[in-house]
Design a protein around this motif. Sequence first.
Motif, PDB file in Angstrom:
ATOM      1  N   ASP A 174       0.827  -1.209   0.000  1.00 33.98           N
ATOM      2  CA  ASP A 174       0.000   0.000   0.000  1.00 33.98           C
ATOM      3  C   ASP A 174       0.863   1.260   0.000  1.00 33.98           C
ATOM      4  OD1 ASP A 174      -2.341  -1.453  -0.002  1.00 33.98           O
ATOM      5  OD2 ASP A 174      -2.527  -1.481   2.185  1.00 33.98           O
ATOM      6  N   LEU A 175       1.964   1.214   0.721  1.00 37.51           N
ATOM      7  CA  LEU A 175       2.874   2.369   0.735  1.00 37.51           C
ATOM      8  C   LEU A 175       3.520   2.577  -0.630  1.00 37.51           C
ATOM      9  CD1 LEU A 175       4.569   2.002   4.244  1.00 37.51           C
ATOM     10  CD2 LEU A 175       2.919   3.729   3.525  1.00 37.51           C
ATOM     11  N   ASP A 176       3.785   1.488  -1.355  1.00 41.80           N
ATOM     12  CA  ASP A 176       4.307   1.612  -2.721  1.00 41.80           C
ATOM     13  C   ASP A 176       3.274   2.317  -3.611  1.00 41.80           C
ATOM     14  OD1 ASP A 176       6.711   0.385  -2.093  1.00 41.80           O
ATOM     15  OD2 ASP A 176       6.020  -1.620  -2.667  1.00 41.80           O
ATOM     16  N   ASP A 177       2.007   1.920  -3.443  1.00 38.56           N
ATOM     17  CA  ASP A 177       0.939   2.559  -4.216  1.00 38.56           C
ATOM     18  C   ASP A 177       0.814   4.038  -3.847  1.00 38.56           C
ATOM     19  OD1 ASP A 177       0.369   0.178  -5.482  1.00 38.56           O
ATOM     20  OD2 ASP A 177      -1.296  -0.351  -4.140  1.00 38.56           O
ATOM     21  N   ALA A 178       1.039   4.347  -2.586  1.00 43.34           N
ATOM     22  CA  ALA A 178       0.954   5.742  -2.147  1.00 43.34           C
ATOM     23  C   ALA A 178       2.050   6.575  -2.798  1.00 43.34           C
ATOM     24  CB  ALA A 178       1.054   5.814  -0.627  1.00 43.34           C
ATOM     25  N   LEU A 179       3.245   6.011  -2.919  1.00 41.37           N
ATOM     26  CA  LEU A 179       4.336   6.735  -3.589  1.00 41.37           C
ATOM     27  C   LEU A 179       4.011   6.980  -5.058  1.00 41.37           C
ATOM     28  CD1 LEU A 179       7.534   5.051  -2.080  1.00 41.37           C
ATOM     29  CD2 LEU A 179       6.724   7.384  -1.698  1.00 41.37           C
TER      30      LEU A 179
ATOM     31  N   ALA B 277       3.659  10.599  -7.062  1.00 43.89           N
ATOM     32  CA  ALA B 277       4.332  10.900  -8.327  1.00 43.89           C
ATOM     33  C   ALA B 277       3.341  11.335  -9.400  1.00 43.89           C
ATOM     34  CB  ALA B 277       5.126   9.683  -8.792  1.00 43.89           C
ATOM     35  N   ALA B 278       2.124  10.778  -9.340  1.00 42.26           N
ATOM     36  CA  ALA B 278       1.095  11.112 -10.330  1.00 42.26           C
ATOM     37  C   ALA B 278       0.253  12.304  -9.899  1.00 42.26           C
ATOM     38  CB  ALA B 278       0.193   9.907 -10.557  1.00 42.26           C
ATOM     39  N   HIS B 279       0.560  12.885  -8.754  1.00 44.29           N
ATOM     40  CA  HIS B 279      -0.201  14.017  -8.205  1.00 44.29           C
ATOM     41  C   HIS B 279      -1.675  13.656  -8.027  1.00 44.29           C
ATOM     42  CE1 HIS B 279       3.355  16.484  -8.930  1.00 44.29           C
ATOM     43  NE2 HIS B 279       3.382  16.030 -10.172  1.00 44.29           N
ATOM     44  N   ASP B 280      -1.907  12.401  -7.675  1.00 43.80           N
ATOM     45  CA  ASP B 280      -3.268  11.899  -7.469  1.00 43.80           C
ATOM     46  C   ASP B 280      -3.565  11.894  -5.964  1.00 43.80           C
ATOM     47  OD1 ASP B 280      -5.688  10.624  -7.449  1.00 43.80           O
ATOM     48  OD2 ASP B 280      -5.113   9.041  -8.862  1.00 43.80           O
ATOM     49  N   THR B 281      -3.968  13.036  -5.448  1.00 43.79           N
ATOM     50  CA  THR B 281      -4.187  13.156  -4.004  1.00 43.79           C
ATOM     51  C   THR B 281      -5.358  12.316  -3.509  1.00 43.79           C
ATOM     52  OG1 THR B 281      -3.321  15.416  -4.151  1.00 43.79           O
ATOM     53  CG2 THR B 281      -4.432  14.806  -2.120  1.00 43.79           C
TER      54      THR B 281
END
Length: 245
Positions: free
Chosen positions: A177-182, A186-190
């Motif tokens: 999940d933390l990988d997905d958060a990073l 990077a995609a500026h998908d808040t």
Amino acid sequence: MIEIRKFILLLLLSSSLISSFTFAHNADTSPSPESSKITSSPHSSPSPNSSPSPTASPSPHISQSPAASPEALNMDSPGGLPLLFPILHPLPAANPVIKKVCDATDHPSECMASIAPFHSGESDPISILKMEMQALREGFKKATVKATQLNEDPAISNQVKECLDTCLETYDTGLFDLDDALEAIAAHDTPKLRAVLSVTISDIQTCEEAFIEKDNEEESPMKALDEELKKLATNNLAIATSLLH
């Protein structure tokens, strides 16, 4: 008459010179009141070559108690992370951005303590979020190590080991999940970032729920560690939420 006047004038000049010479000599050989005070003052500094007196007592204004160790400081602090980050790391005190970001979380002291080991100089909100995410990542790794050690302990019951298996799965999921958060950062998908970080909180709660559902008489051996992980996870979500404002 003129010669007598010259003689008297010379006599007066000679007397004046003799008096001046005598006064100057006495001034050079007699110590002044100020110099006498300096010499006899009990507070005068010793000569650089002199050795300190072995019987000299310490100043009453200097504390003689030993400095507390970083571990003791952290354990005594009600907002510390004694299991995940038992050693305090120095963090620049004059960093208003980090303090402001951490103050916006539910656990500001834990935020400061967990960011400190990973602080590399950046102080913008995104960098601070990444530091707190890194702290949670390290927390998941430490929890995995402990749960694995307990799982391999022959004294642990099979029922508890089943719950620990669930904990290991949730910690592993938390890392993904933390990988997905990073990637969301990077995609500026808040919105995605907030959603993924919310899931990390659920991951940690799943470990505790596994023990509750099994109706174990024993308390989860991971409970204290999970409480610290939960504080970090909620801090991550709070920081990500503040990015929207």
